[in-house]
Write a protein that holds these residues in place. Sequence first.
Motif, mmCIF file in Angstrom:
data_model
loop_
_atom_site.group_PDB
_atom_site.id
_atom_site.type_symbol
_atom_site.label_atom_id
_atom_site.label_comp_id
_atom_site.label_asym_id
_atom_site.label_seq_id
_atom_site.Cartn_x
_atom_site.Cartn_y
_atom_site.Cartn_z
ATOM 1 N N GLU A 240 52.174 41.893 63.831
ATOM 2 C CA GLU A 240 53.401 42.007 63.035
ATOM 3 C C GLU A 240 54.466 42.801 63.787
ATOM 4 O O GLU A 240 55.664 42.531 63.650
ATOM 5 C CB GLU A 240 53.087 42.657 61.690
ATOM 6 C CG GLU A 240 52.319 41.758 60.735
ATOM 7 C CD GLU A 240 51.975 42.447 59.431
ATOM 8 O OE1 GLU A 240 52.732 42.280 58.451
ATOM 9 O OE2 GLU A 240 50.944 43.160 59.391
ATOM 10 N N TRP A 244 58.120 41.103 64.778
ATOM 11 C CA TRP A 244 59.411 41.722 64.456
ATOM 12 C C TRP A 244 60.258 41.859 65.722
ATOM 13 O O TRP A 244 61.466 41.576 65.704
ATOM 14 C CB TRP A 244 59.201 43.089 63.813
ATOM 15 C CG TRP A 244 60.483 43.708 63.329
ATOM 16 C CD1 TRP A 244 61.022 43.616 62.082
ATOM 17 C CD2 TRP A 244 61.406 44.493 64.109
ATOM 18 N NE1 TRP A 244 62.221 44.293 62.026
ATOM 19 C CE2 TRP A 244 62.480 44.838 63.255
ATOM 20 C CE3 TRP A 244 61.430 44.930 65.426
ATOM 21 C CZ2 TRP A 244 63.561 45.608 63.687
ATOM 22 C CZ3 TRP A 244 62.511 45.691 65.863
ATOM 23 C CH2 TRP A 244 63.561 46.024 64.999
ATOM 24 N N LYS A 247 61.791 38.570 66.846
ATOM 25 C CA LYS A 247 62.922 38.168 66.006
ATOM 26 C C LYS A 247 64.172 38.995 66.301
ATOM 27 O O LYS A 247 65.299 38.523 66.127
ATOM 28 C CB LYS A 247 62.557 38.323 64.527
ATOM 29 C CG LYS A 247 61.531 37.321 64.032
ATOM 30 C CD LYS A 247 61.192 37.578 62.572
ATOM 31 C CE LYS A 247 60.124 36.610 62.076
ATOM 32 N NZ LYS A 247 59.738 36.889 60.660
ATOM 33 N N ASN A 248 63.988 40.233 66.741
ATOM 34 C CA ASN A 248 65.121 41.142 66.904
ATOM 35 C C ASN A 248 65.505 41.404 68.357
ATOM 36 O O ASN A 248 66.470 42.131 68.618
ATOM 37 C CB ASN A 248 64.821 42.467 66.204
ATOM 38 C CG ASN A 248 64.816 42.329 64.691
ATOM 39 O OD1 ASN A 248 65.853 42.413 64.048
ATOM 40 N ND2 ASN A 248 63.643 42.091 64.123
ATOM 41 N N GLU A 290 60.165 48.660 59.140
ATOM 42 C CA GLU A 290 61.206 47.954 59.885
ATOM 43 C C GLU A 290 62.257 48.922 60.435
ATOM 44 O O GLU A 290 62.747 48.751 61.557
ATOM 45 C CB GLU A 290 61.875 46.905 58.991
ATOM 46 C CG GLU A 290 60.987 45.744 58.592
ATOM 47 C CD GLU A 290 59.968 46.105 57.516
ATOM 48 O OE1 GLU A 290 59.001 45.341 57.345
ATOM 49 O OE2 GLU A 290 60.142 47.155 56.859
ATOM 50 N N LYS A 294 63.298 49.481 64.310
ATOM 51 C CA LYS A 294 64.702 49.334 64.712
ATOM 52 C C LYS A 294 65.192 50.585 65.435
ATOM 53 O O LYS A 294 65.826 50.495 66.497
ATOM 54 C CB LYS A 294 65.571 49.072 63.485
ATOM 55 C CG LYS A 294 67.054 48.873 63.808
ATOM 56 C CD LYS A 294 67.887 48.741 62.544
ATOM 57 C CE LYS A 294 67.995 50.072 61.823
ATOM 58 N NZ LYS A 294 68.914 50.014 60.654
#
Length: 307
Positions: A240, A244, A247-248, A290, A294
């Motif tokens: 996971e 993430w 995707k980012n 998340e 980030k």
Amino acid sequence: MRAFITGIDGFTGRHLVEFLKKKGIRVTGVDLETTRYNRLNLTDREKLFEVLKKTKPDYIFHLASPILRSDRLIDDNLAKNLEVDLFGTVNLLQAASNLTKKPRVLIAGTAAVYKPEEKKPFKENAGLEPATAYGLSKLTQELVCLSLAKSYRLPLIITRSILLIGPHQSPGFVVNDFCRFVAECEAGKEKPVLKTGNLSIKRDFTDVRDGVKAYLSLIKKGKAGEVYNVCSGRVYSIGEVVDWLKKNSLKPFRVLASKKKLRANDPKVITADNTKLRQATGWRPEVSFEESLKDTLNYWRNEIKAR
């Protein structure tokens, strides 16, 4: 109020300093690498006694611990870990006990002391049987701390964390290393191939900023002589984390399984129960998984851009 932090310039120490200052608490401490505070090895008993006597802290946060991890119980790292976890800790508690006003002490421990086969999520009364030299060293530290605290009548609390994540972490931790890889890949400094181990294993990740809030809450409200799990109670797989990041990421990368990244005897799931902590302090995790990812990724983007 005055706080004294060992490992003050480390990953958790930096975040704890920032949080305590916001609360109006005066902060000082020691670290092996620091240029801003007292550069000191905790095995230097005489100097440690001198620094603590001068500081006269109300709180002591003992975060210092060698980051020497392995998959084995007995190896060359055990003695190095014990140098600080045992002998340095004994010096610290003796120095604290000599102060006119006994400070409250928090020992930052680890869930690595639990027996891996125990039912999960781990509760504080679960079986203790570490599988690594790091876990064995920290369990030894726990036993010595509880015994000395009782003898010295020091109000002492022990925490057990699983994985603290967030900006400023040292190399060797999966979330930090993966975020750094993506930032370097985006900057053209790394080939777009992320080599990984077992992506299916699951861990209880806690943002370090939530972790230091738990530490302050416990040193204020926790019961002396008790152990508390510090964890989010939220479990995510390494896969996971990778999903993430894919995707980012500003640039695509592919994932390649590597046998060299596999760790022997790596438990499929590690998570703990934070009920005792929540009931004692009212603490709740506030930073989402998340948001942790980030902020860690952006930290590395800024670091690499500044080079």
